[in-house]
Write a protein that holds these residues in place. Structure first.
Motif, PDB file in Angstrom:
ATOM      1  N   ALA A 152      28.952 -25.356 -30.939  1.00 27.40           N
ATOM      2  CA  ALA A 152      28.634 -25.690 -32.334  1.00 27.40           C
ATOM      3  C   ALA A 152      28.939 -27.156 -32.622  1.00 27.40           C
ATOM      4  O   ALA A 152      28.200 -27.827 -33.349  1.00 27.40           O
ATOM      5  CB  ALA A 152      29.429 -24.788 -33.273  1.00 27.40           C
ATOM      6  N   ILE A 176      26.149 -29.347 -31.152  1.00 29.78           N
ATOM      7  CA  ILE A 176      24.953 -29.241 -32.000  1.00 29.78           C
ATOM      8  C   ILE A 176      25.156 -30.041 -33.281  1.00 29.78           C
ATOM      9  O   ILE A 176      24.256 -30.747 -33.748  1.00 29.78           O
ATOM     10  CB  ILE A 176      24.643 -27.770 -32.316  1.00 29.78           C
ATOM     11  CG1 ILE A 176      24.232 -27.033 -31.032  1.00 29.78           C
ATOM     12  CG2 ILE A 176      23.538 -27.669 -33.370  1.00 29.78           C
ATOM     13  CD1 ILE A 176      24.074 -25.533 -31.202  1.00 29.78           C
ATOM     14  N   GLY A 177      26.352 -29.955 -33.855  1.00 23.69           N
ATOM     15  CA  GLY A 177      26.647 -30.669 -35.090  1.00 23.69           C
ATOM     16  C   GLY A 177      26.581 -32.171 -34.941  1.00 23.69           C
ATOM     17  O   GLY A 177      25.947 -32.861 -35.757  1.00 23.69           O
ATOM     18  N   LYS A 222      19.971 -28.191 -38.520  1.00 24.81           N
ATOM     19  CA  LYS A 222      20.925 -27.968 -37.429  1.00 24.81           C
ATOM     20  C   LYS A 222      22.362 -28.210 -37.878  1.00 24.81           C
ATOM     21  O   LYS A 222      23.289 -27.507 -37.454  1.00 24.81           O
ATOM     22  CB  LYS A 222      20.591 -28.872 -36.241  1.00 24.81           C
ATOM     23  CG  LYS A 222      19.389 -28.403 -35.431  1.00 24.81           C
ATOM     24  CD  LYS A 222      19.232 -29.219 -34.165  1.00 24.81           C
ATOM     25  CE  LYS A 222      18.083 -28.672 -33.317  1.00 24.81           C
ATOM     26  NZ  LYS A 222      17.919 -29.438 -32.063  1.00 24.81           N
ATOM     27  N   SER A 266      25.281 -25.335 -37.671  1.00 23.47           N
ATOM     28  CA  SER A 266      26.513 -25.545 -36.905  1.00 23.47           C
ATOM     29  C   SER A 266      27.743 -25.438 -37.801  1.00 23.47           C
ATOM     30  O   SER A 266      28.769 -24.879 -37.396  1.00 23.47           O
ATOM     31  CB  SER A 266      26.478 -26.910 -36.207  1.00 23.47           C
ATOM     32  OG  SER A 266      26.492 -27.971 -37.145  1.00 23.47           O
TER      33      SER A 266
END
Length: 297
Positions: free
Chosen positions: A24, A27-28, A208, A212
């Motif tokens: 996560a 992705i963040g 996104k 996240s």
């Protein structure tokens, strides 16, 4: 039968939750600058954890104890995650960051020798060396790894380790539910100032980033925290601690499946050697003076 199933499902769920935090995070930071991601994560987590602490009537620290909680929180949350998230933005893989974070017991044992009156056994020193070799193998397989990214990983590890020893020394009796809420609450404004100072306030992919952050707050900050405390009430600390040995390998597999980070033979070898070092280093040291166990946070 129900209790037996719980002993299988709960630890598996915890390892998956804990490992998913690295995915996560990557992705963040691909959707927004790392400091901005942390600002929103800390703010949302502070609100959720504070409401939870109030709902369960957790005891809030005061006076000097509150000051120690603030220091531990800045080290545990701000230093650790600002360093790790910035390393993610510099293309350090989830597997390497997870493995470095997993060496936390190694560094703690070194600090504990002076601060908590504990001795480091020869088996632990062997574990330190083996763990270091494992990190070296995993790092050697990262074609895009920068020196600054590796330094950031070390800074993040030191933040986590020093905070853990600091908590054990100065706040062993603080309610972990209140402490965790305070940790993220005091870290949020500081990381906000850093984000503004670095002009890190742009968002590249709102969708996104939102996905996240929802996962980080609900699954990582809340779900994993509550499950960890449930496991600690059911099992002893040593048994729970062993679950963390699985997180580097699980993180590497999740990163390969979800965000397409390569899982090369040298990385696999580094993870295996690193986990072996963690197991050896986790051998509990002998205490020269009685020490109270910390409340998990």
């Amino acid at each position: 039968m129900h209790a037996r199933m719980l002993d299988v499902v709960a630890p598996t769920a915890f390892v998956l939750m804990w490992s998913s935090a690295f995915i996560a995070g990557i992705i963040g930071v691909g959707a927004a600058p790392p400091l901005l991601v942390l600002l929103v994560r800390f703010t949302l987590a502070a609100i959720a954890l504070t409401l939870y602490a109030l709902a369960v009537r957790a005891r809030w620290p005061r006076g000097a104890e509150l000051g120690h909680v603030i220091v531990a929180g800045l080290l545990m949350q701000l230093v650790q995650f600002a360093a790790f998230y910035t390393a993610m933005a510099e293309h350090v893989s989830a597997a390497v960051i997870s493995l470095v974070q997993g060496l936390n017991p190694v560094v703690i044992a070194v600090f504990a020798g002076r601060v908590l009156g504990e001795t480091v056994t020869p088996r632990q020193w062997l574990g330190f060396g083996v763990g270091g070799v494992g990190v070296g193998l995993a790092v050697a397989d990262q074609s895009r790894l920068s020196v600054s990214g590796l330094v950031l990983c070390v800074v993040g590890l030191l933040g986590l380790s020093v905070a853990t020893v600091y908590q054990k020394r100065f706040t062993p009796a603080v309610d972990s539910r209140a402490a965790t809420a305070l940790h993220v609450a005091v870290s949020a404004p500081v990381v906000g100032l850093l984000a503004v100072a670095h002009n890190d306030i742009r968002v590249y992919d709102t969708g996104k980033l939102a996905e996240s952050l929802v996962w980080m707050v609900l699954v990582n900050s809340m779900g994993a925290f509550l499950l960890l405390n449930a496991l600690l009430r059911r099992w002893d600390t040593t048994r729970v601690g062993k679950l963390f040995f699985a997180t580097p390998a699980v993180t590497a597999v999740l990163a390969w499946l979800i965000i397409d980070q390569p899982l090369r033979p040298l990385t696999v070898a580094g993870l295996a050697v690193g986990v072996l070092g963690m197991v050896l280093a986790a051998q509990r040291a002998r205490a020269r003076t009685p020490v109270r166990e910390p409340v998990p946070a």
